[in-house]
Design a protein around this motif. Structure first.
Motif, PDB file in Angstrom:
ATOM      1  N   LEU A 396      -1.100 -21.259  14.882  1.00  0.00           N
ATOM      2  CA  LEU A 396      -1.540 -19.977  14.364  1.00  0.00           C
ATOM      3  C   LEU A 396      -0.873 -18.839  15.118  1.00  0.00           C
ATOM      4  O   LEU A 396      -0.832 -18.836  16.352  1.00  0.00           O
ATOM      5  N   HIS A 397      -0.362 -17.875  14.374  1.00  0.00           N
ATOM      6  CA  HIS A 397       0.218 -16.637  14.894  1.00  0.00           C
ATOM      7  C   HIS A 397       1.538 -16.848  15.628  1.00  0.00           C
ATOM      8  O   HIS A 397       2.549 -16.267  15.269  1.00  0.00           O
ATOM      9  N   ALA A 398       1.530 -17.662  16.672  1.00  0.00           N
ATOM     10  CA  ALA A 398       2.732 -17.836  17.488  1.00  0.00           C
ATOM     11  C   ALA A 398       2.917 -19.302  17.820  1.00  0.00           C
ATOM     12  O   ALA A 398       1.961 -20.008  18.123  1.00  0.00           O
ATOM     13  N   ARG A 399       4.170 -19.757  17.793  1.00  0.00           N
ATOM     14  CA  ARG A 399       4.477 -21.136  18.162  1.00  0.00           C
ATOM     15  C   ARG A 399       5.814 -21.171  18.877  1.00  0.00           C
ATOM     16  O   ARG A 399       6.769 -20.516  18.458  1.00  0.00           O
ATOM     17  N   GLY A 400       5.882 -21.931  19.970  1.00  0.00           N
ATOM     18  CA  GLY A 400       7.096 -21.973  20.776  1.00  0.00           C
ATOM     19  C   GLY A 400       7.111 -20.844  21.790  1.00  0.00           C
ATOM     20  O   GLY A 400       6.082 -20.218  22.075  1.00  0.00           O
ATOM     21  N   PRO A 401       8.288 -20.552  22.384  1.00  0.00           N
ATOM     22  CA  PRO A 401       8.365 -19.477  23.368  1.00  0.00           C
ATOM     23  C   PRO A 401       7.912 -18.152  22.752  1.00  0.00           C
ATOM     24  O   PRO A 401       8.369 -17.762  21.682  1.00  0.00           O
ATOM     25  N   MET A 402       7.002 -17.487  23.456  1.00  0.00           N
ATOM     26  CA  MET A 402       6.421 -16.254  22.940  1.00  0.00           C
ATOM     27  C   MET A 402       7.119 -15.047  23.554  1.00  0.00           C
ATOM     28  O   MET A 402       6.931 -14.739  24.736  1.00  0.00           O
ATOM     29  N   GLY A 403       7.932 -14.383  22.753  1.00  0.00           N
ATOM     30  CA  GLY A 403       8.591 -13.168  23.183  1.00  0.00           C
ATOM     31  C   GLY A 403       7.832 -11.946  22.718  1.00  0.00           C
ATOM     32  O   GLY A 403       6.621 -11.983  22.484  1.00  0.00           O
ATOM     33  N   LEU A 404       8.526 -10.839  22.548  1.00  0.00           N
ATOM     34  CA  LEU A 404       7.876  -9.581  22.204  1.00  0.00           C
ATOM     35  C   LEU A 404       7.189  -9.591  20.837  1.00  0.00           C
ATOM     36  O   LEU A 404       6.043  -9.139  20.723  1.00  0.00           O
ATOM     37  N   PRO A 405       7.830 -10.066  19.769  1.00  0.00           N
ATOM     38  CA  PRO A 405       7.149 -10.026  18.465  1.00  0.00           C
ATOM     39  C   PRO A 405       5.834 -10.805  18.465  1.00  0.00           C
ATOM     40  O   PRO A 405       4.889 -10.425  17.761  1.00  0.00           O
ATOM     41  N   GLU A 406       5.779 -11.886  19.249  1.00  0.00           N
ATOM     42  CA  GLU A 406       4.563 -12.702  19.292  1.00  0.00           C
ATOM     43  C   GLU A 406       3.426 -12.010  20.039  1.00  0.00           C
ATOM     44  O   GLU A 406       2.287 -12.470  20.013  1.00  0.00           O
ATOM     45  N   LEU A 407       3.725 -10.902  20.716  1.00  0.00           N
ATOM     46  CA  LEU A 407       2.700 -10.125  21.398  1.00  0.00           C
ATOM     47  C   LEU A 407       2.232  -8.944  20.547  1.00  0.00           C
ATOM     48  O   LEU A 407       1.660  -7.981  21.063  1.00  0.00           O
ATOM     49  N   THR A 408       2.508  -9.011  19.270  1.00  0.00           N
ATOM     50  CA  THR A 408       2.039  -7.980  18.361  1.00  0.00           C
ATOM     51  C   THR A 408       1.212  -8.599  17.244  1.00  0.00           C
ATOM     52  O   THR A 408       1.318  -9.783  16.948  1.00  0.00           O
ATOM     53  N   SER A 409       0.368  -7.767  16.665  1.00  0.00           N
ATOM     54  CA  SER A 409      -0.296  -8.078  15.414  1.00  0.00           C
ATOM     55  C   SER A 409       0.335  -7.171  14.350  1.00  0.00           C
ATOM     56  O   SER A 409       1.401  -6.585  14.591  1.00  0.00           O
ATOM     57  N   THR A 410      -0.291  -7.041  13.208  1.00  0.00           N
ATOM     58  CA  THR A 410       0.226  -6.128  12.193  1.00  0.00           C
ATOM     59  C   THR A 410      -0.928  -5.331  11.588  1.00  0.00           C
ATOM     60  O   THR A 410      -2.098  -5.716  11.693  1.00  0.00           O
ATOM     61  N   LYS A 411      -0.578  -4.214  11.001  1.00  0.00           N
ATOM     62  CA  LYS A 411      -1.530  -3.487  10.173  1.00  0.00           C
ATOM     63  C   LYS A 411      -0.789  -2.986   8.936  1.00  0.00           C
ATOM     64  O   LYS A 411       0.445  -2.842   8.943  1.00  0.00           O
ATOM     65  N   TYR A 412      -1.543  -2.751   7.891  1.00  0.00           N
ATOM     66  CA  TYR A 412      -0.970  -2.254   6.646  1.00  0.00           C
ATOM     67  C   TYR A 412      -1.102  -0.735   6.599  1.00  0.00           C
ATOM     68  O   TYR A 412      -2.165  -0.182   6.887  1.00  0.00           O
ATOM     69  N   VAL A 413      -0.007  -0.095   6.264  1.00  0.00           N
ATOM     70  CA  VAL A 413       0.015   1.348   6.064  1.00  0.00           C
ATOM     71  C   VAL A 413       0.253   1.586   4.578  1.00  0.00           C
ATOM     72  O   VAL A 413       1.277   1.150   4.027  1.00  0.00           O
ATOM     73  N   VAL A 414      -0.696   2.229   3.933  1.00  0.00           N
ATOM     74  CA  VAL A 414      -0.633   2.448   2.490  1.00  0.00           C
ATOM     75  C   VAL A 414      -0.558   3.965   2.242  1.00  0.00           C
ATOM     76  O   VAL A 414      -1.433   4.712   2.689  1.00  0.00           O
ATOM     77  N   THR A 415       0.472   4.407   1.552  1.00  0.00           N
ATOM     78  CA  THR A 415       0.690   5.828   1.304  1.00  0.00           C
ATOM     79  C   THR A 415       0.647   6.118  -0.190  1.00  0.00           C
ATOM     80  O   THR A 415       1.335   5.458  -0.983  1.00  0.00           O
ATOM     81  N   GLY A 416      -0.189   7.054  -0.545  1.00  0.00           N
ATOM     82  CA  GLY A 416      -0.305   7.415  -1.946  1.00  0.00           C
ATOM     83  C   GLY A 416      -0.134   8.894  -2.170  1.00  0.00           C
ATOM     84  O   GLY A 416       0.196   9.655  -1.250  1.00  0.00           O
ATOM     85  N   GLU A 417      -0.363   9.324  -3.389  1.00  0.00           N
ATOM     86  CA  GLU A 417      -0.278  10.730  -3.765  1.00  0.00           C
ATOM     87  C   GLU A 417      -1.555  11.107  -4.511  1.00  0.00           C
ATOM     88  O   GLU A 417      -1.540  11.463  -5.689  1.00  0.00           O
ATOM     89  N   GLY A 418      -2.678  10.988  -3.811  1.00  0.00           N
ATOM     90  CA  GLY A 418      -3.956  11.256  -4.429  1.00  0.00           C
ATOM     91  C   GLY A 418      -4.504  10.116  -5.237  1.00  0.00           C
ATOM     92  O   GLY A 418      -5.365  10.299  -6.097  1.00  0.00           O
ATOM     93  N   HIS A 419      -4.017   8.897  -4.966  1.00  0.00           N
ATOM     94  CA  HIS A 419      -4.444   7.729  -5.747  1.00  0.00           C
ATOM     95  C   HIS A 419      -5.933   7.471  -5.562  1.00  0.00           C
ATOM     96  O   HIS A 419      -6.462   7.555  -4.448  1.00  0.00           O
ATOM     97  N   VAL A 420      -6.625   7.153  -6.648  1.00  0.00           N
ATOM     98  CA  VAL A 420      -7.992   6.682  -6.605  1.00  0.00           C
ATOM     99  C   VAL A 420      -8.074   5.441  -7.474  1.00  0.00           C
ATOM    100  O   VAL A 420      -7.309   5.278  -8.439  1.00  0.00           O
ATOM    101  N   ARG A 421      -8.975   4.560  -7.097  1.00  0.00           N
ATOM    102  CA  ARG A 421      -9.083   3.284  -7.845  1.00  0.00           C
ATOM    103  C   ARG A 421     -10.072   3.441  -8.991  1.00  0.00           C
ATOM    104  O   ARG A 421     -11.203   3.891  -8.824  1.00  0.00           O
ATOM    105  N   GLY A 422      -9.604   3.024 -10.175  1.00  0.00           N
ATOM    106  CA  GLY A 422     -10.454   3.117 -11.346  1.00  0.00           C
ATOM    107  C   GLY A 422     -11.332   1.902 -11.543  1.00  0.00           C
ATOM    108  O   GLY A 422     -11.212   0.916 -10.863  1.00  0.00           O
TER     109      GLY A 422
END
Length: 422
Positions: A396-422
């Motif tokens: 899970l998440h990281a396997r093998g030698p753990m370098g810099l990318p393996e020391l990060t998680s991620t988040k989603y950045v969502v950009t809209g223009e006044g979007h609303v969900r119908g």
């Protein structure tokens, strides 16, 4: 207040400062983090005599307690080793910063722009045994990836780790990185380890580095999420189509180049069709290096000094000049042995047969598989990652030698223009 309550309060104060430092560190640009790393490297060199003097105390205690020379080698620091550690810190500064990197992204049919970006994990606790170089390697990788390092080394290296962390913290005072980005867990008792393992909400993830008992203790008792690094029961399989000269060289290197580390070979398996050509030479070469071979009946037929292997020998991570050996009748039998006894770290095949190499790679379920190369190459620096935080044997998440990318998680950045969900 009892001693136990005092230790708990002291740990919580340190952990809370680490949590606050994580919020300051996360948004810093690469230039600020790289400048801090160079300041750390400078401080290690400037204070190398002080660090070596502290390490001498740890080494003296280890010798007095009967610690093996292999483990003392892992514990020992010299000015030359400190210079190498400082150079590794500077190398980390040259590596790309993973924070902010887009993992994937696209524009959705509704016009929303979606990006998944790398972010720091936060506060990373590292529990490790008597290798003070890990103190600096872990701190440097955490710092570069925007994480606070909460370090808990073994009591056997306490003076060394105190000197190293003191030098790093003092170096950070003159940089944009908060001093508390590098923390040493207070205390040397087992209770201090428990405080770290149960600091859920203050520590975001734990990474244990060391022997099987340490790792399993952390995995079983921690309430903080754990990235499991594994023991290194690594195997070298000499295929029927192996070049004997190459196989001997790889085996000797994998076992003896540095036997006290997790990517050293602890087992070798030999196809029956090449045993007669390979084993006499391999046993002689290992004997010349002082290695004791623990072999099955067919291996013992080629050397009077081969010790009878037990089931425990095939499970063992020796970390010494010992190796288990067995003759197998097929590649699939070698793979079955590895699946039964291996730790999922690194396995190697020596062969001139491409079909054999492909089958071995496909069947072996380990973090790294070497084809005609020593197991000793499973290493963050050798892979070009810089100094690694550990070698993960989980999936899970990281396997093998753990370098810099393996020391990060991620988040989603969502950009809209006044979007609303119908």
């Amino acid at each position: 207040m009892s001693e136990q309550d005092r230790e708990r309060a002291e740990f919580r104060a340190v952990a809370e400062r680490g949590k606050a430092a994580a919020a300051e560190l996360a948004p810093l640009p690469r230039a600020a983090k790289d400048a801090a790393l160079h300041a750390v490297a400078d401080a290690l060199l400037a204070r190398s005599a002080e660090i070596v003097a502290a390490n001498d105390k740890d080494v003296a205690r280890a010798r007095d307690s009967g610690t093996s020379e292999y483990m003392i080698d892992r514990l020992s620091l010299s000015e030359e080793r400190i210079a190498a550690i400082a150079a590794a810190v500077r190398q980390v500064a040259t590596l790309p910063d993973p924070v902010g990197e887009s993992v994937r992204g696209n524009v959705l049919p509704n016009g929303l722009e979606l990006r998944q970006v790398r972010v720091p994990l936060g506060v990373v606790g590292i529990i490790y045994e008597g290798r003070p170089n890990v103190t600096v390697d872990a701190a440097a990788l955490c710092l570069k990836s925007g994480n606070v390092a909460m370090l808990r080394g073994s009591s056997s290296a306490f003076d060394s780790n105190t000197a190293l962390v003191g030098a790093m913290q003092d170096a950070l005072r003159g940089t944009a990185v908060p001093r508390d980005a590098v923390q040493l867990v207070p205390g040397t008792s087992r209770e201090s380890v428990k405080h770290l393992m149960t600091a859920r909400g203050l520590v975001d993830v734990l990474i244990p580095r060391g022997g099987a008992s340490l790792i399993q203790s952390v995995v079983r008792n921690s309430t903080v999420p754990v990235i499991e690094t594994g023991v290194g029961n690594c195997a070298v399989y000499v295929d029927a189509a192996a070049d004997v000269d190459m196989a001997v060289d790889i085996l000797v290197n994998a076992k003896t180049q540095r036997p006290s580390v997790c990517n050293a070979a602890e087992t070798f398996l030999v196809h029956a069709d090449i045993a007669e050509a390979f084993l006499p030479r391999a046993l002689a070469a290992l004997r010349d290096k002082g290695v004791t071979v623990h072999g099955d009946e067919r291996v013992r037929a080629y050397g009077d000094d081969v010790v009878a292997a037990t089931d425990d020998d095939y499970h063992a991570e020796y970390l010494s000049l010992d190796i288990a050996a067995r003759v197998v009748d097929s590649l699939d039998e070698a793979v079955a042995h590895i699946r039964t006894y291996g730790s999922g770290h690194t396995e190697a095949i020596v062969t001139s047969s491409q079909p054999a190499a492909k089958r071995f790679v496909a069947l072996v379920d380990s973090a790294a598989v070497m084809v005609n190369a020593s197991t000793r190459f499973t290493d963050g620096e050798e892979f070009g990652f810089g100094a690694e935080i550990g070698i993960s044997t989980q999936k899970l998440h990281a396997r093998g030698p753990m370098g810099l990318p393996e020391l990060t998680s991620t988040k989603y950045v969502v950009t809209g223009e006044g979007h609303v969900r119908g």
